[in-house]
Design a protein around this motif. Structure first.
Motif, PDB file in Angstrom:
ATOM      1  N   ASP A 126      62.150  52.941  28.452  1.00 61.71           N
ATOM      2  CA  ASP A 126      63.226  53.756  29.010  1.00 61.71           C
ATOM      3  C   ASP A 126      64.538  52.984  28.881  1.00 61.71           C
ATOM      4  N   ILE A 127      65.493  53.544  28.143  1.00 67.06           N
ATOM      5  CA  ILE A 127      66.796  52.889  27.958  1.00 67.06           C
ATOM      6  C   ILE A 127      67.929  53.766  28.508  1.00 67.06           C
ATOM      7  N   THR A 128      67.596  54.639  29.444  1.00 64.83           N
ATOM      8  CA  THR A 128      68.600  55.500  30.061  1.00 64.83           C
ATOM      9  C   THR A 128      69.727  54.641  30.631  1.00 64.83           C
ATOM     10  N   GLY A 129      70.951  55.000  30.311  1.00 63.33           N
ATOM     11  CA  GLY A 129      72.112  54.264  30.801  1.00 63.33           C
ATOM     12  C   GLY A 129      72.518  53.098  29.923  1.00 63.33           C
ATOM     13  N   HIS A 130      71.755  52.830  28.882  1.00 60.77           N
ATOM     14  CA  HIS A 130      72.078  51.744  27.948  1.00 60.77           C
ATOM     15  C   HIS A 130      72.473  52.359  26.607  1.00 60.77           C
ATOM     16  N   ASP A 131      73.651  52.969  26.578  1.00 61.73           N
ATOM     17  CA  ASP A 131      74.086  53.700  25.396  1.00 61.73           C
ATOM     18  C   ASP A 131      74.428  52.799  24.216  1.00 61.73           C
ATOM     19  N   ASP A 132      74.542  51.493  24.448  1.00 60.70           N
ATOM     20  CA  ASP A 132      74.895  50.585  23.360  1.00 60.70           C
ATOM     21  C   ASP A 132      73.701  50.257  22.465  1.00 60.70           C
ATOM     22  N   ILE A 133      72.475  50.415  22.953  1.00 59.77           N
ATOM     23  CA  ILE A 133      71.281  50.077  22.177  1.00 59.77           C
ATOM     24  C   ILE A 133      71.164  51.028  20.990  1.00 59.77           C
ATOM     25  N   GLN A 134      70.884  50.458  19.827  1.00 62.18           N
ATOM     26  CA  GLN A 134      70.783  51.254  18.607  1.00 62.18           C
ATOM     27  C   GLN A 134      69.460  50.977  17.909  1.00 62.18           C
ATOM     28  N   GLY A 162      67.021  49.648  15.295  1.00 61.53           N
ATOM     29  CA  GLY A 162      67.103  48.413  14.528  1.00 61.53           C
ATOM     30  C   GLY A 162      67.369  47.183  15.381  1.00 61.53           C
ATOM     31  N   TRP A 163      67.747  47.394  16.650  1.00 59.19           N
ATOM     32  CA  TRP A 163      67.989  46.248  17.536  1.00 59.19           C
ATOM     33  C   TRP A 163      66.675  45.561  17.861  1.00 59.19           C
ATOM     34  N   ASP A 164      66.762  44.259  18.081  1.00 56.69           N
ATOM     35  CA  ASP A 164      65.588  43.468  18.444  1.00 56.69           C
ATOM     36  C   ASP A 164      65.225  43.716  19.903  1.00 56.69           C
ATOM     37  N   GLY A 168      62.315  42.200  28.326  1.00 56.15           N
ATOM     38  CA  GLY A 168      62.674  43.613  28.355  1.00 56.15           C
ATOM     39  C   GLY A 168      64.094  43.865  27.883  1.00 56.15           C
ATOM     40  N   GLU A 169      64.682  42.901  27.170  1.00 53.76           N
ATOM     41  CA  GLU A 169      66.065  43.030  26.726  1.00 53.76           C
ATOM     42  C   GLU A 169      66.157  43.325  25.238  1.00 53.76           C
ATOM     43  N   PHE A 170      67.211  44.057  24.892  1.00 51.86           N
ATOM     44  CA  PHE A 170      67.524  44.377  23.508  1.00 51.86           C
ATOM     45  C   PHE A 170      68.719  43.542  23.082  1.00 51.86           C
ATOM     46  N   THR A 171      68.724  43.122  21.831  1.00 56.08           N
ATOM     47  CA  THR A 171      69.880  42.414  21.267  1.00 56.08           C
ATOM     48  C   THR A 171      70.139  42.938  19.865  1.00 56.08           C
ATOM     49  N   ALA A 172      71.406  42.943  19.503  1.00 56.96           N
ATOM     50  CA  ALA A 172      71.778  43.366  18.154  1.00 56.96           C
ATOM     51  C   ALA A 172      71.199  42.372  17.158  1.00 56.96           C
ATOM     52  N   PRO A 173      70.700  42.868  16.036  1.00 62.92           N
ATOM     53  CA  PRO A 173      70.117  41.953  15.057  1.00 62.92           C
ATOM     54  C   PRO A 173      71.187  41.061  14.434  1.00 62.92           C
TER      55      PRO A 173
END
Length: 90
Positions: A31-39, A41-43, A49-54
Motif C-alpha cells: 500500500d503506497i497511498t499518500g506516497h505520490d512520488d513513488i514510481q 522501477g523504484w527500488d 518498507g521504503e522505496f528509493t529512486a534507482p
C-alpha cells in the motif's frame, strides 16, 4: 487506495483500487497511498518498507591494454610515415 506490485525488489506496477485485490500468494502488493512520488522501477527494501529512486551508473569503459596501446601507436606512426612520404617529406 494506491498499490505497488513488487517484483525483484522493484515497484513493478503501480495502480489504484478501492481495496487491496486478492492475487496469487506469491504476488507482493504494498500500500503506497499518500506516497505520490513513488514510481514504477523504484527500488523497494522489504526490510524497511521504503522505496528509493534507482541509481543508474554511467558505464565505465575498460582501460586499453598495453597491447592495444602499442597497436594504436604503431598505426599512428605508420599513418604519419605514409603521409610524410605522400607529401614528399624526408
Amino acid at each position: 487506495m494506491k498499490f505497488a506490485q513488487i517484483l525483484y525488489d522493484k515497484a513493478h506496477w503501480i495502480f489504484e483500487a478501492d481495496k487491496k485485490p486478492e492475487f496469487a500468494p506469491d504476488i507482493v502488493l504494498v500500500d503506497i497511498t499518500g506516497h505520490d512520488d513513488i514510481q514504477e522501477g523504484w527500488d523497494y527494501d522489504a526490510q524497511t518498507g521504503e522505496f528509493t529512486a534507482p541509481v543508474f551508473l554511467d558505464p565505465v569503459e575498460p582501460s586499453p591494454t598495453v597491447e592495444e596501446m602499442q597497436a594504436q601507436t604503431l598505426l599512428n606512426t605508420e599513418y604519419l610515415v605514409s603521409k610524410s612520404e605522400l607529401l614528399g617529406g624526408n
